[in-house]
Structures are given as structure tokens and as C-alpha cells.
Write a protein that holds these residues in place. Structure first.
Motif, PDB file in Angstrom:
ATOM      1  N   LEU A 112       0.872  -1.172   0.000  1.00 59.55           N
ATOM      2  CA  LEU A 112       0.000   0.000   0.000  1.00 59.55           C
ATOM      3  C   LEU A 112       0.909   1.221   0.000  1.00 59.55           C
ATOM      4  O   LEU A 112       1.597   1.496   0.995  1.00 59.55           O
ATOM      5  CB  LEU A 112      -0.897  -0.003   1.231  1.00 59.55           C
ATOM      6  N   LEU A 113       0.944   1.930  -1.095  1.00 63.73           N
ATOM      7  CA  LEU A 113       1.877   3.039  -1.255  1.00 63.73           C
ATOM      8  C   LEU A 113       1.196   4.369  -0.970  1.00 63.73           C
ATOM      9  O   LEU A 113       0.171   4.691  -1.568  1.00 63.73           O
ATOM     10  CB  LEU A 113       2.449   3.057  -2.670  1.00 63.73           C
ATOM     11  N   LEU A 114       1.797   5.145  -0.067  1.00 58.14           N
ATOM     12  CA  LEU A 114       1.356   6.525   0.185  1.00 58.14           C
ATOM     13  C   LEU A 114       2.352   7.445  -0.489  1.00 58.14           C
ATOM     14  O   LEU A 114       3.557   7.408  -0.194  1.00 58.14           O
ATOM     15  CB  LEU A 114       1.289   6.808   1.685  1.00 58.14           C
ATOM     16  N   THR A 115       1.859   8.287  -1.387  1.00 52.98           N
ATOM     17  CA  THR A 115       2.736   9.152  -2.161  1.00 52.98           C
ATOM     18  C   THR A 115       2.067  10.507  -2.374  1.00 52.98           C
ATOM     19  O   THR A 115       1.001  10.793  -1.807  1.00 52.98           O
ATOM     20  CB  THR A 115       3.091   8.482  -3.501  1.00 52.98           C
ATOM     21  N   VAL A 116       2.702  11.337  -3.177  1.00 59.69           N
ATOM     22  CA  VAL A 116       2.211  12.696  -3.440  1.00 59.69           C
ATOM     23  C   VAL A 116       1.702  12.779  -4.870  1.00 59.69           C
ATOM     24  O   VAL A 116       2.308  12.210  -5.795  1.00 59.69           O
ATOM     25  CB  VAL A 116       3.330  13.730  -3.205  1.00 59.69           C
TER      26      VAL A 116
END
Length: 416
Positions: free
Chosen positions: A37-41
Motif C-alpha cells: 500500500l503506497l502513500l505518495t504525493v
């Protein structure tokens, strides 16, 4: 299936080297029991030019959640997206950890400032976190005299101890990258593992139709290409390389059709590659494009070149992640690397060391020039090139994903 929250502020379509770390490993994590699960901008906050093709290389198994960031001000004061996005990444990460079952948090750096999020999230949620060293945070800057580099290192020596103090695990592209971190900050080492960037063989299967090569307008050209960032500690190698070519040229042992292309070398602050070439009267055969090129463009360039070049670092911990790309191009490869670099072992494992120049700390420039000259004399010749590429499976991103999953499993067992 367990879930690992990966926090990295850049993602496709960004074409930065750091994006490859969560992408390459994230592509295979599900095979080893972890949903990535990737949290990015959101990409609209990036400064970099988007790569129209890079999204083709990211697995649909990676769930992506986007947040925002402060825009770059004019004049540009803060560019680092880890800083510009920090409060938004923190807020969104806390929300995710509250609403979903997160087993581990993994934060590749740089951007270095996002490492602090691991400590903050752990203090508030108890979720174990790990920091992954793509590059050293605290590092040797003796060859850099600018104020910005000195200030950056002062900040690093202050923030790194806070960020890593409660880390349950430390990973990195090689053990030497992160081992000084453990020595500085831990009495008892946490769970840790070195795992290379590796490679995804599927990347090399994507051929871009109609792509113009940098040498297309040069008849009878034999293109030799170096693709990627030019490193701060590669300057001695570059100087010696051009000196060796000038010696061969003077001896009439240099093929006049060879042209040297340095593509995507970046905005490095020191002496330019073209200036090194000019020092030895080679400016007419050297071409440098410092602009970043799309990742798949680079893979296509090196697979179509006559020869491929790789210059590592005078630091032995440098792992030269470009090694895999160069080898998988299936083109003859000339390399200059520290003899103790992991990349040297990779090259030897696949029997591709015919044109390898190994550097050791006690050697002076003249000795390196002699080594390079000897190798380049042979490198120009048409010889069969057939490295045992099946031997690099141990360095694949799939294997790195397996190692990361094993590390997180150990952490979860310890915390039960």
C-alpha cells in the motif's frame, strides 16, 4: 495477507532513480504474503517532467493513495518534496493506520525527511517501521565545499538519530550503506538486511516504437553510451578514462568512428564531463545531455548502442544499481568500479568481467590510466559477448522483495 504501508513521496510518472525502489520491490511483494500500500504525493506537485511510459512498469498489485504538497515557491526556497509534503503525508498516514490494518511501515530514503514519519507513526500507533537506505543520509562531503551541502549534513546528523532510534528494522541497497547507521545509533542491532535494487526483467521487454537514438544523425558512428547520473565520486575515473583514450589516440590505437554519449548525467555541481574531455582534446567525440530521460528510453538506448559504459564510485559501498540494466542490455560492458563494490561481484557472477577495471584506494591516477588503457584497447575489438545472465536472478527485484518480506516477518514475530 499482511499489509505493508510504503511511504515514498515520488511515484510514477516521476522518472527519478528513487521511484524504482518501491516500484521494483512492490511489484513482487504480494508473492511473499504482503499487500503493498503506497502513500505518495500527487504528481501535479512534482518539479520533474513526467515520464509518459514509466507507468507501464508498475504492477497493478500496488495500491496507491495520493496526498498533496505545498507548491514550490518563487524564488525556490524548498524543493525537497519530502519537506513540502511532510504535514500532508503525516496526516494521511495516521488516517490510514487508524482506518486499516497495517502490519508494517517501510520508508525508503531519500527524501530523507520522510524517515521521521516512521518514528512519529510508531509513537502514535505502535506499528513497527523500517527505514530503507537508497543513499546514506549522513555521508562524506569532503569533496563538496558548498554551504548547502554542509547545512544538509548538519541537519542529517541531528535528525537521523531521532528517526532511526525506534526503527524495528533497517534495510538498504547494500549492507555498507546502512551499517554505519546501526553503529552510530544502536547498542544492539535491529533486524536488518541488504537487498539490491535488482531488476525486473519485464522492463527490458518494452520496446518503444519510433524512438530516436541520440546518434541517429551521425553516419558511421559507433556509439558508446553511459546512461544515468554522474556521481560526485566518479570524477577521478572520468579524468583517467579520457587520459587513457588520448594515449590510445596518440598511439593510433583508437577507432575514429567511436563516439561517447553521456545521457541523463544530471545537474552535478562539479567539473563537467565535457570539460574533462576537452582537457585531452577529445571534445569532438564526446556528447553530454544532462537532462533526465525517461527510464524506458534509457533501456532502449543502451540495448541499441555499440558498447555500454559504467563508472562507479571511489567509495566501496556504492552498489551501482545501473549494473543490472547494463548487463540486461546484452551489449559489451566496460566498467570502472571500486574492487570491493558489490557490483564487481555481480559482474563476475555472470562472467562479464572481461572489460572490468577494478580500483583500490592505494592506486594513483597513472596506475588507473594504465589499467583503463589496457582494457579499452581490447574493448574496441569485435568479440563474442555472452554473459551468463541467468546467474543474476539472485539479484532480481523479486529476490529483494522476498528478503524484505522475510525481514518484516521476523519483526512481526518479535513483536507478538
Amino acid at each position: 495477507m499482511k499489509t505493508v504501508l510504503i511511504i515514498y513521496p515520488h511515484w510514477v510518472p516521476a522518472n527519478l532513480a528513487g521511484v524504482q525502489r518501491p516500484r521494483l520491490i512492490g511489484n513482487y511483494l504480494k508473492q511473499f504474503g504482503y499487500k503493498p500500500l503506497l502513500l505518495t504525493v500527487d504528481s501535479k506537485y512534482y518539479e520533474e517532467t513526467p515520464d509518459p511510459h514509466i507507468s507501464k512498469t508498475a504492477s497493478k498489485d500496488i495500491e496507491v493513495i495520493y496526498t498533496k504538497a505545498y507548491k514550490v515557491s518563487k524564488p525556490r526556497i524548498i524543493g525537497d518534496i519530502g519537506l513540502r509534503a511532510f504535514p500532508f503525508l503525516k496526516e494521511k498516514a495516521l488516517q490510514i493506520c487508524k482506518e486499516r490494518k497495517i502490519d508494517c511501515i517501510w520508508i525508503p530514503i531519500p527524501s530523507f525527511y520522510t524517515a521521521i514519519l516512521g518514528r512519529i507513526l510508531h509513537d502514535k500507533t505502535g506499528i513497527p517501521y523500517g527505514i530503507d537506505y537508497i543513499d546514506p543520509w549522513v555521508r562524506d562531503i569532503t569533496n563538496q565545499n558548498d554551504t548547502r551541502a554542509k547545512l544538509s549534513q548538519t541537519v542529517a546528523r541531528t535528525l537521523e538519530p531521532y528517526a532511526v532510534k525506534k526503527a524495528a528494522f533497517i534495510t538498504g541497497v547494500s549492507t555498507p550503506y546502512y551499517w554505519p547507521v546501526i553503529e552510530r545509533n544502536f547498542k544492539t542491532p535491529p533486524v536488518h538486511a541488504g537487498m539490491p535494487y535488482g531488476f525486473d526483467p519485464n522492463d527490458h521487454k518494452v520496446e518503444l516504437e519510433g524512438l530516436k537514438m541520440p546518434w541517429d544523425d551521425m553516419p558511421n558512428c559507433k556509439p558508446w553510451i553511459y546512461a544515468g547520473a554522474f556521481l560526485p565520486n566518479s570524477h577521478m575515473f572520468m579524468d583517467a578514462f579520457f587520459k587513457a583514450i588520448s594515449e590510445l589516440k596518440n598511439k593510433k590505437e583508437w577507432d575514429s568512428n567511436i563516439r561517447l554519449f553521456f545521457i541523463g548525467t544530471g545537474p552535478y555541481p562539479a567539473k563537467l564531463i565535457t570539460v574533462y574531455a576537452a582537457d585531452y582534446g577529445l571534445e569532438d567525440i564526446v556528447y553530454e545531455d544532462r537532462n533526465r530521460h525517461p527510464f524506458l528510453n534509457i533501456l532502449n538506448y543502451i540495448s541499441k548502442a555499440d558498447r555500454v559504459l559504467l563508472f562507479g564510485s571511489t567509495e566501496k559501498h556504492y552498489t551501482a544499481s545501473k549494473t543490472y540494466q547494463c548487463l540486461l542490455s546484452e551489449r559489451p560492458l566496460f566498467t570502472v568500479l571500486h574492487g570491493e563494490s558489490q557490483a564487481v561481484q555481480v559482474i563476475k557472477d555472470v562472467k562479464a568481467e572481461a572489460y572490468l577495471v577494478e580500483y583500490f584506494e592505494n592506486e594513483n591516477k597513472a596506475q588507473i590510466v594504465d589499467k583503463i588503457e589496457t582494457v579499452l584497447k581490447e574493448f574496441q575489438k569485435e568479440k563474442e559477448w555472452s554473459p551468463l545472465l541467468e546467474n543474476i536472478e539472485q539479484y532480481s527485484s523479486k529476490q529483494s522483495a522476498k528478503v524484505l518480506a522475510e525481514v518484516m516477518d521476523k519483526v512481526l514475530i518479535k513483536t507478538e
